[in-house]
Design a protein around this motif. Structure first.
Motif, short mmCIF file in Angstrom:
data_model
loop_
_atom_site.label_atom_id
_atom_site.label_comp_id
_atom_site.label_asym_id
_atom_site.label_seq_id
_atom_site.Cartn_x
_atom_site.Cartn_y
_atom_site.Cartn_z
N PRO A 1 64.49 47.95 31.87
CA PRO A 1 63.53 47.30 30.20
C PRO A 1 62.87 45.44 30.78
CG PRO A 1 65.55 47.16 29.37
CD PRO A 1 65.95 47.64 31.47
N LEU A 2 63.22 44.97 32.28
CA LEU A 2 62.52 44.07 32.90
C LEU A 2 61.26 44.38 33.07
CD1 LEU A 2 65.37 41.40 34.67
CD2 LEU A 2 64.25 41.41 32.48
N GLY A 3 61.31 45.91 34.42
CA GLY A 3 59.96 46.48 34.70
C GLY A 3 59.24 46.82 33.77
N GLY A 4 59.36 47.45 32.53
CA GLY A 4 58.89 47.48 31.33
C GLY A 4 57.86 46.54 30.77
N LEU A 5 58.85 45.30 30.42
CA LEU A 5 58.16 43.75 29.92
C LEU A 5 57.70 43.44 30.91
CD1 LEU A 5 58.86 42.07 27.98
CD2 LEU A 5 60.79 40.71 29.12
N ALA A 6 57.77 43.22 31.76
CA ALA A 6 56.91 42.98 32.56
C ALA A 6 55.04 43.54 32.89
CB ALA A 6 57.43 42.75 34.74
N GLY A 7 55.16 44.66 32.94
CA GLY A 7 54.04 45.30 32.82
C GLY A 7 53.44 45.39 31.73
N ALA A 8 54.12 45.18 30.46
CA ALA A 8 53.95 44.76 29.52
C ALA A 8 53.13 43.97 29.21
CB ALA A 8 55.07 44.87 27.78
N LEU A 9 53.67 42.51 29.58
CA LEU A 9 53.14 40.96 29.76
C LEU A 9 52.03 40.94 30.40
CD1 LEU A 9 56.83 39.07 30.13
CD2 LEU A 9 54.96 38.90 28.17
N HIS A 10 51.80 42.04 31.46
CA HIS A 10 51.21 41.65 32.31
C HIS A 10 49.02 42.35 32.18
CE1 HIS A 10 51.60 39.60 36.07
NE2 HIS A 10 53.11 40.38 36.24
N TYR A 11 49.27 43.32 30.91
CA TYR A 11 48.61 43.99 29.87
C TYR A 11 48.37 43.10 28.77
CZ TYR A 11 46.80 47.54 27.10
OH TYR A 11 45.99 48.39 26.16
N ALA A 12 49.21 42.38 28.36
CA ALA A 12 48.83 41.79 26.71
C ALA A 12 48.16 40.67 27.47
CB ALA A 12 50.11 41.21 26.45
N ARG A 13 48.33 39.75 28.56
CA ARG A 13 47.88 38.81 29.04
C ARG A 13 46.41 39.27 29.77
NH1 ARG A 13 49.84 36.24 33.99
NH2 ARG A 13 48.70 37.52 35.64
N ARG A 14 45.75 40.04 30.77
CA ARG A 14 44.78 41.12 30.57
C ARG A 14 43.37 41.01 29.12
NH1 ARG A 14 47.54 44.01 34.15
NH2 ARG A 14 47.04 46.15 33.00
N ARG A 15 44.47 40.91 28.42
CA ARG A 15 43.92 41.72 27.22
C ARG A 15 43.55 40.52 25.80
NH1 ARG A 15 41.69 46.70 26.22
NH2 ARG A 15 42.71 46.31 24.06
N ASN A 16 44.19 39.08 26.50
CA ASN A 16 43.77 38.25 26.45
C ASN A 16 45.09 37.95 24.23
OD1 ASN A 16 42.18 36.45 27.82
ND2 ASN A 16 40.29 37.82 26.99
N MET A 17 46.44 38.60 24.49
CA MET A 17 47.15 38.60 23.47
C MET A 17 47.45 37.46 23.66
SD MET A 17 46.42 41.65 22.20
CE MET A 17 47.41 42.72 21.48
N ARG A 18 48.46 37.06 22.81
CA ARG A 18 49.30 35.93 22.60
C ARG A 18 50.30 36.11 23.27
NH1 ARG A 18 52.13 35.38 18.22
NH2 ARG A 18 51.30 36.97 16.45
N ALA A 19 50.83 37.45 22.77
CA ALA A 19 52.36 38.04 22.57
C ALA A 19 52.61 39.29 22.48
CB ALA A 19 53.43 37.18 21.91
N VAL A 20 53.59 39.79 23.63
CA VAL A 20 54.23 40.81 23.51
C VAL A 20 55.35 41.34 22.85
CG1 VAL A 20 55.48 42.98 24.37
CG2 VAL A 20 53.27 41.44 25.61
N LEU A 21 55.29 42.06 21.61
CA LEU A 21 56.46 41.74 21.05
C LEU A 21 57.56 43.49 21.49
CD1 LEU A 21 58.55 41.67 17.87
CD2 LEU A 21 56.65 42.86 16.95
#
Length: 179
Positions: A72-92
């Motif tokens: 799950p950490l690999g998935g969360l890391a991918g999500a956080l990097h994706y969301a950060r590049r898109r100027n999202m504030r957080a990942v749910l």
């Protein structure tokens, strides 16, 4: 953190499902694939939805980061990097194997802090600023989502109803017997 605006929903679905014995995301509950059920539960609560760790037609899919096989950490890391590049504030985040994700989980996980997680930390609201700390945790050999949540001082909440998590074929069989 509860507002839907700039909140990226991430379904962590890249696991190997060793205990399940087959592709858990494709398992059926009441004729519906677990991954489709997760999508239906999370999508109304976020401004954008991604699937982490697998390909799914007609969906935005994000690879585990920095590589597959990190759980799950690999998935969360991918999500956080994706969301950060898109100027999202957080990942749910949620796993594809949670049957009863509350319809208001985004609101329940809102508030201040490094992150706010449910009793199963695969369900959490993670500010995108955690991408760097998670990278360092992974680089140091960390593989436990629980340990990462503890390291960053994530606030844990208890939901009023226990979460139903499908890990083994017997979990599905028990559901069928109770129905």
């Amino acid at each position: 953190m509860g507002s839907k605006a700039r909140l990226c929903g991430a379904i962590l679905a890249g696991g190997q499902a060793r205990r399940f014995g087959s592709d858990k995301a494709q398992a059926l509950v009441d004729g519906e694939r677990l991954i489709d059920r997760a999508i239906a539960q999370l999508e109304p609560q976020v401004s954008e939805l991604i699937i982490c760790g697998r390909r799914l037609p007609a969906r935005t899919c994000v690879a585990d980061y920095p590589e597959p096989g990190l759980g799950p950490l690999g998935g969360l890391a991918g999500a956080l990097h994706y969301a950060r590049r898109r100027n999202m504030r957080a990942v749910l985040s949620t796993g594809c194997d949670i049957l009863n994700l509350p319809a208001d989980i985004a609101d329940r996980l809102s508030g201040d802090g490094a992150a706010i997680v449910a009793e199963l930390p695969v369900i959490g609201c993670w500010p995108t600023a955690l991408a760097g700390p998670l990278d360092r945790f992974l680089d140091s050999g960390g593989r436990s989502l629980y340990a990462f949540a503890d390291m960053i001082g994530a606030k844990r909440i208890t939901l009023p109803e226990p979460l139903v998590n499908i890990n083994r074929p017997e979990d599905l069989e028990r559901l069928r017997q109770c129905a």
